[in-house]
Design a protein around this motif. Structure first.
Motif, PDB file in Angstrom:
ATOM      1  N   ASP A 137      45.821 -47.535   6.290  1.00  0.00           N
ATOM      2  CA  ASP A 137      46.440 -47.921   5.014  1.00  0.00           C
ATOM      3  C   ASP A 137      46.221 -49.386   4.655  1.00  0.00           C
ATOM      4  O   ASP A 137      46.274 -49.759   3.477  1.00  0.00           O
ATOM      5  N   GLU A 138      45.966 -50.211   5.660  1.00  0.00           N
ATOM      6  CA  GLU A 138      45.775 -51.647   5.387  1.00  0.00           C
ATOM      7  C   GLU A 138      44.545 -51.914   4.523  1.00  0.00           C
ATOM      8  O   GLU A 138      44.380 -53.002   3.972  1.00  0.00           O
ATOM      9  N   ILE A 139      43.677 -50.924   4.409  1.00  0.00           N
ATOM     10  CA  ILE A 139      42.458 -51.098   3.614  1.00  0.00           C
ATOM     11  C   ILE A 139      42.794 -51.505   2.177  1.00  0.00           C
ATOM     12  O   ILE A 139      42.069 -52.293   1.563  1.00  0.00           O
ATOM     13  N   ASN A 140      43.904 -50.998   1.654  1.00  0.00           N
ATOM     14  CA  ASN A 140      44.289 -51.322   0.273  1.00  0.00           C
ATOM     15  C   ASN A 140      44.604 -52.805   0.117  1.00  0.00           C
ATOM     16  O   ASN A 140      44.182 -53.445  -0.848  1.00  0.00           O
ATOM     17  N   THR A 155      32.209 -45.026  -4.434  1.00  0.00           N
ATOM     18  CA  THR A 155      32.187 -43.634  -3.983  1.00  0.00           C
ATOM     19  C   THR A 155      32.447 -43.541  -2.477  1.00  0.00           C
ATOM     20  O   THR A 155      33.070 -42.588  -2.012  1.00  0.00           O
ATOM     21  N   GLY A 156      32.002 -44.538  -1.737  1.00  0.00           N
ATOM     22  CA  GLY A 156      32.258 -44.530  -0.296  1.00  0.00           C
ATOM     23  C   GLY A 156      33.708 -44.797   0.056  1.00  0.00           C
ATOM     24  O   GLY A 156      34.233 -44.259   1.036  1.00  0.00           O
ATOM     25  N   LEU A 157      34.381 -45.597  -0.761  1.00  0.00           N
ATOM     26  CA  LEU A 157      35.770 -45.967  -0.478  1.00  0.00           C
ATOM     27  C   LEU A 157      36.790 -44.998  -1.068  1.00  0.00           C
ATOM     28  O   LEU A 157      37.936 -44.941  -0.602  1.00  0.00           O
ATOM     29  N   ALA A 158      36.405 -44.239  -2.071  1.00  0.00           N
ATOM     30  CA  ALA A 158      37.354 -43.399  -2.823  1.00  0.00           C
ATOM     31  C   ALA A 158      38.280 -42.545  -1.945  1.00  0.00           C
ATOM     32  O   ALA A 158      39.482 -42.456  -2.228  1.00  0.00           O
ATOM     33  N   PRO A 159      37.791 -41.892  -0.893  1.00  0.00           N
ATOM     34  CA  PRO A 159      38.703 -41.050  -0.102  1.00  0.00           C
ATOM     35  C   PRO A 159      39.725 -41.822   0.724  1.00  0.00           C
ATOM     36  O   PRO A 159      40.650 -41.222   1.269  1.00  0.00           O
ATOM     37  N   PHE A 160      39.551 -43.151   0.835  1.00  0.00           N
ATOM     38  CA  PHE A 160      40.358 -43.898   1.794  1.00  0.00           C
ATOM     39  C   PHE A 160      41.307 -44.911   1.162  1.00  0.00           C
ATOM     40  O   PHE A 160      42.077 -45.555   1.883  1.00  0.00           O
ATOM     41  N   VAL A 161      41.256 -45.072  -0.148  1.00  0.00           N
ATOM     42  CA  VAL A 161      42.134 -46.042  -0.808  1.00  0.00           C
ATOM     43  C   VAL A 161      43.118 -45.329  -1.721  1.00  0.00           C
ATOM     44  O   VAL A 161      42.924 -44.164  -2.075  1.00  0.00           O
TER      45      VAL A 161
END
Length: 356
Positions: free
Chosen positions: A203-206, A223-229
Motif C-alpha cells: 500500500d505504501e506505493i501510493n 498500465t504497469g502500475l494500474a493494478p497496484f495503486v
C-alpha cells in the motif's frame, strides 16, 4: 554463472571415452538416462551430490567438471565447497571463502545447483568484509527472505546501495524491508523505478508516487502500475499522461481500475483512432452507454459486434447503430440475441430484414 553447455559437452566427451551409453552412465550414478541426456544437451546441470559421484566415476575433480575440462580454470577449490555442502559442513565451506581459497563469485556461480538452505548457512558464516551489495543482489534469487534480509544487514554502512539495486532485490525481499529501503532512497526515486517494483511494494506505493514531482508520465508506466495503486493515484497519473501516446490497448488495460467518468474521458480521446471490435467489447463494461455508442461509430460493426455490446447500450443507441450499419438481411439467431435489448418498434424493424 555455470556454463551448462560447456559442462554438458564435457560430460558427453568423458562418457564416450569410456564407451558408455547414456543408460550405462545413468545406472552408475543412480539417475535416469533422461537426466544424463539433459546434462549433455546443456538443459540442466547435475546436483551437488551427483557432481561428486560423477567426478569419482571419471577420476577427475568437481572443479574439472565445472570448468568443462578446460585447462584455463575459472573455478578453483569450488569442489571443496561442494564436498563440504554434501557433508553438511557449511561452516567449512564458508571458511574456504573467508580464507580466499576461492571467492564469493564462485559461490554465486554454483548457486543454481545448491539448495537455498545451504547457501543461507554459508553466507551466515562469511566475513562481513567479504560481502558487497553486488554479491547480495546476485544471491537474492537463491536465498529465502529471512537469510536475504540477514545478509543485507551484514553490509557495511559505507557499502552504499542504489535504487537500481533495490529494484533488483524487490521480488525477493519482504514488503516491509522493501519499503524501508525505498524510504531511505525516496529522494532519488522515479516513476519508472516504482513501476518496476509495483507488485512488491504494498500500500505504501501510493504515498511514494504522490510524493514524486511528476510533470508527465509515459503510458507503459501507467498500465504497469494500474493494478497496484488506488483510484486517486491512478487518476493523478492519468492526468499527467502523455496523450499523444494514448491508444485503445492502453485504455483497455487500465479501464478495470478506473471510475467510469475518467474512462469515458479517455475513451472519447480515441474517437479519431482506428479501433477494432475487441477493443469495443473490452471497454463496454467500463464506459457509459452514450460514450460506448459514440466510439462505436469509429469501428466497423456487424451483427456479431452488435450482439456483444448490446447489453451495455440503451435501446435507442442500439437501434441507431443498427440503422447506421444498414443491415440488408438479418438471421433469426441475430434477432433472438438482440430482441431483449430492443424496443418493440426496433424489433419490428429488425424482423422486416429477417432472412428465411
Amino acid at each position: 554463472m555455470l556454463n551448462s553447455q560447456l559442462i554438458g559437452s564435457y560430460i558427453s566427451k568423458l562418457r564416450k571415452e569410456k564407451d558408455w551409453t547414456q543408460v550405462e552412465l545413468a545406472e552408475k550414478l543412480n539417475v535416469s538416462h533422461q537426466a544424463v541426456s539433459k546434462w549433455e544437451k546443456g538443459d540442466s546441470i547435475p546436483d551437488v551430490g551427483t557432481l561428486i559421484v560423477l567426478a569419482n566415476e571419471f577420476d577427475i575433480s568437481v572443479d574439472d567438471i565445472l570448468n568443462g575440462g578446460k585447462e584455463k580454470k575459472r573455478f578453483t577449490n569450488v569442489g571443496t565447497i561442494v564436498h563440504n555442502i554434501v557433508n553438511e559442513e557449511t561452516d567449512k565451506a564458508a571458511e574456504v571463502i573467508n580464507q580466499e581459497e576461492t571467492g564469493i563469485d564462485e559461490l554465486i556461480s554454483i548457486a543454481p545447483v545448491l539448495k537455498s538452505r545451504s547457501i543461507g548457512s554459508i553466507t551466515k558464516n562469511l566475513d562481513d568484509k567479504k560481502l558487497s551489495i553486488s554479491h547480495i543482489v546476485q544471491l537474492a534469487p537463491f536465498l529465502d527472505e529471512e537469510n536475504l534480509e540477514e545478509l543485507f544487514h551484514k553490509l557495511h554502512a559505507d557499502d552504499a546501495y542504489s535504487v537500481k539495486d533495490v529494484v533488483r532485490l524487490a521480488p525477493f525481499i519482504k514488503s516491509e524491508t522493501l519499503t524501508k529501503l525505498l524510504m531511505e532512497k525516496r529522494d532519488t526515486l522515479t516513476i519508472e523505478d516504482i513501476s518496476r517494483m509495483g507488485p512488491f511494494i504494498g500500500d505504501e506505493i501510493n504515498d511514494f508516487i504522490l510524493e514524486l514531482d511528476i510533470e508527465s508520465v509515459r503510458w507503459n508506466f501507467i498500465t504497469g502500475l494500474a493494478p497496484f495503486v488506488n483510484l486517486e493515484v491512478l487518476k493523478t497519473l492519468v492526468d499527467k499522461a502523455l496523450m499523444d501516446e494514448i491508444s485503445f490497448d492502453k485504455v483497455v488495460a487500465i479501464a478495470p481500475f478506473l471510475d467510469q467518468g475518467t474512462t469515458d474521458e479517455l475513451a472519447l480521446n480515441l474517437r479519431n483512432q482506428e479501433g477494432k471490435m475487441h477493443h469495443l467489447t473490452a471497454l463496454a463494461p467500463f464506459v457509459s452507454k452514450g460514450v460506448l455508442a459514440e466510439i462505436a461509430k469509429s469501428i466497423p460493426l456487424d451483427s456479431h459486434s452488435l450482439i456483444s455490446i448490446a447489453p451495455f447500450l440503451s435501446s435507442e443507441e442500439l437501434e441507431r447503430l443498427m440503422e447506421e450499419a444498414d443491415f440488408k438481411e438479418v438471421s433469426p439467431q441475430t434477432i433472438t440475441a438482440l430482441a431483449p435489448f430492443l424496443s418493440q418498434e426496433g424489433l419490428i424493424k429488425l424482423l422486416s430484414k429477417m432472412t428465411h
